[in-house]
Design an enzyme around this catalytic site. Structure first.
Site, PDB file in Angstrom:
ATOM      1  N   CYS A  94       8.014 -38.521  81.579  1.00 53.58           N
ATOM      2  CA  CYS A  94       6.369 -37.739  82.560  1.00 53.58           C
ATOM      3  C   CYS A  94       7.162 -36.867  83.394  1.00 53.58           C
ATOM      4  O   CYS A  94       5.831 -36.030  83.607  1.00 53.58           O
ATOM      5  CB  CYS A  94       7.060 -38.924  83.866  1.00 53.58           C
ATOM      6  SG  CYS A  94       6.548 -40.603  83.490  1.00 53.58           S
ATOM      7  N   HIS A 353      -2.421 -40.307  85.180  1.00 51.42           N
ATOM      8  CA  HIS A 353      -1.107 -39.834  85.332  1.00 51.42           C
ATOM      9  C   HIS A 353      -0.780 -39.690  83.216  1.00 51.42           C
ATOM     10  O   HIS A 353      -0.087 -40.243  82.851  1.00 51.42           O
ATOM     11  CB  HIS A 353      -0.019 -40.844  85.483  1.00 51.42           C
ATOM     12  CG  HIS A 353       1.146 -39.964  84.760  1.00 51.42           C
ATOM     13  ND1 HIS A 353       1.516 -39.136  84.708  1.00 51.42           N
ATOM     14  CD2 HIS A 353       2.643 -41.300  85.608  1.00 51.42           C
ATOM     15  CE1 HIS A 353       2.583 -39.170  84.636  1.00 51.42           C
ATOM     16  NE2 HIS A 353       3.711 -40.373  85.185  1.00 51.42           N
ATOM     17  N   CYS A 383       9.023 -38.253  89.323  1.00 51.83           N
ATOM     18  CA  CYS A 383       9.854 -39.596  88.961  1.00 51.83           C
ATOM     19  C   CYS A 383      10.020 -39.288  87.807  1.00 51.83           C
ATOM     20  O   CYS A 383       8.432 -39.189  86.892  1.00 51.83           O
ATOM     21  CB  CYS A 383       9.090 -40.883  89.689  1.00 51.83           C
ATOM     22  SG  CYS A 383       8.428 -41.381  89.204  1.00 51.83           S
TER      23      CYS A 383
END
Length: 396
Positions: A94, A353, A383
């Site tokens: 991520c 995302h 995160c």
């Protein structure tokens, strides 16, 4: 040897609208999405000779489909940059898009580059299924495909089970540990949608969002203008029958790309532009994999300490919202932070995302917010699955 680190400037930052899973961008290959944002940066900086670009860094979390074979180099070629411009793809899941920015920042700071492009891309819609090779030739039984869209697959059996839970179950664990209620999560998600919708209505994304050729989502597709407490409360938990994590308080699967133009002082002069911001520090940290959502807590503290800044100095803070539970847990760990500076234009719960692109999206967004403010300090943090956190500080 460089005796003093070079200042590193964010000259410009662009991104595509973020598409929903199976939505408007699902017909676009990830290497084409990446090429589009690289091309847009150059179109917006006509004085810069593309041959001056020393390297292109792109983040991507998958790498198993059409973004294989080093999507950064593929995007360079598809964007029409000179073949002499190299490219490298990086993966911190991520955080990949921000990791790409950080690697470009370091290259310029130590003098290995003067001008670089950095960003990230992900098409979760087009992520393929993969078929592992069998342990022995000519297997007689059925073979199982694994989806590469999100999360753990082809797990090493030596990994402890507690580390390899689904990402949503990790969010449930964070909610349990920090006593974060369903109501608090839904309220946070609702605020994200309302802020993002208002930002689009007010034209706050006009300076950074560029269209994707051939498709025309008017804006980030996942934003719900009609979101309400009642609608969010009606959604069932996804990962536990009695849980609190729902589709409404989780970031959606998404497609998109983002890129930044970074330079040193000489490169900045060659662009003929004023910078949006300057990168002043970055940091990374690790936590237990199942509690990945709290990864940014220590990374943010380290980055601010390196920059010599406190939470009270922040003009804007772009905190990636993978899940409402994890974002709220992080915010509780920073009691000195003014919550009004966090995601003023909405976050990933509403915007989406696209894994490899999100770090570049929030970094570019923070730079644009600093430019709009005229001065200040901004922070971007995420995160990361398997238990990491990444943070970057910008100043103007």
């Amino acid at each position: 040897m460089t005796e003093r680190l070079n200042d590193v400037y964010v000259v410009d930052a662009v991104r595509t609208p973020v598409g929903k899973y199976g939505g408007a961008l699902a017909t676009v290959r990830p290497d084409d999405l990446a090429a589009g944002v690289l091309r847009a940066l150059l179109d917006r900086t006509p004085r810069l000779d593309p041959a001056r670009i020393d390297d292109v860094f792109l983040g991507n979390a998958n790498g198993a489909g059409e973004e294989n074979r080093n999507v950064a180099r593929m995007a360079v070629l598809l964007a029409g940059l000179p073949v002499t411009v190299p490219g490298v793809t990086v993966n911190r899941l991520c955080g990949s898009g921000m990791e790409a920015v950080i690697q470009a920042y370091r290259a310029i700071a130590v003098g290995d580059a003067s001008v670089a492009l950095a960003g990230g891309v992900e098409s979760m819609s087009r992520a393929p299924w993969v078929l592992p090779k069998p342990d022995h030739a000519f297997p007689a039984g059925h073979q199982e495909l694994a989806s590469t869209t999100l999360g753990w697959r082809l797990v090493n059996p030596q990994m402890p089970d507690r580390w390899t839970v689904a990402l949503g179950e990790g969010a449930e664990l964070v909610a349990d540990r920090h006593d974060i209620t369903r109501e608090a999560q839904d309220a946070f998600a609702l605020a994200s949608h309302r802020k993002a919708a208002r930002a689009w209505r007010d034209g706050l994304f006009d300076s950074e969002v560029v269209p994707v050729e051939g498709v025309a989502p008017a804006r980030d597709e996942a934003i719900r203008d009609t979101a309400s407490p009642q609608a969010l409360a009606a959604l069932r938990p996804v990962f536990r029958q009695d849980g609190s994590v729902t589709a409404g308080n989780s970031s959606p699967l998404s497609d998109g790309a983002a890129a930044l133009l970074l330079t040193d002082a000489a490169g900045l002069e060659a662009t003929g532009r004023a910078p949006l911001a300057r990168i002043s520090a970055c940091a990374v940290s690790g936590v237990e994999p199942q509690y990945f959502g709290t990864g940014p807590v220590e990374a943010v503290r380290r980055a601010l300490a390196k920059a010599g800044r406190g939470f009270d100095a922040l003009t804007a803070f772009e905190l990636n919202e993978a899940f409402a539970a994890q974002a709220l847990a992080c915010l509780r760990a920073w009691p000195e932070l003014d919550p009004s500076v966090v995601n003023p234009r909405g976050g990933a719960l509403a915007i989406g995302h696209p894994l490899g692109a999100s770090g570049a999206r929030i970094t570019g967004g923070a730079a644009h917010q600093l430019a709009a403010a005229g001065a200040g300090t901004a922070l971007a943090a995420l995160c990361i699955g398997v238990g990491q956190g990444l943070a970057l500080v910008l100043e103007r």
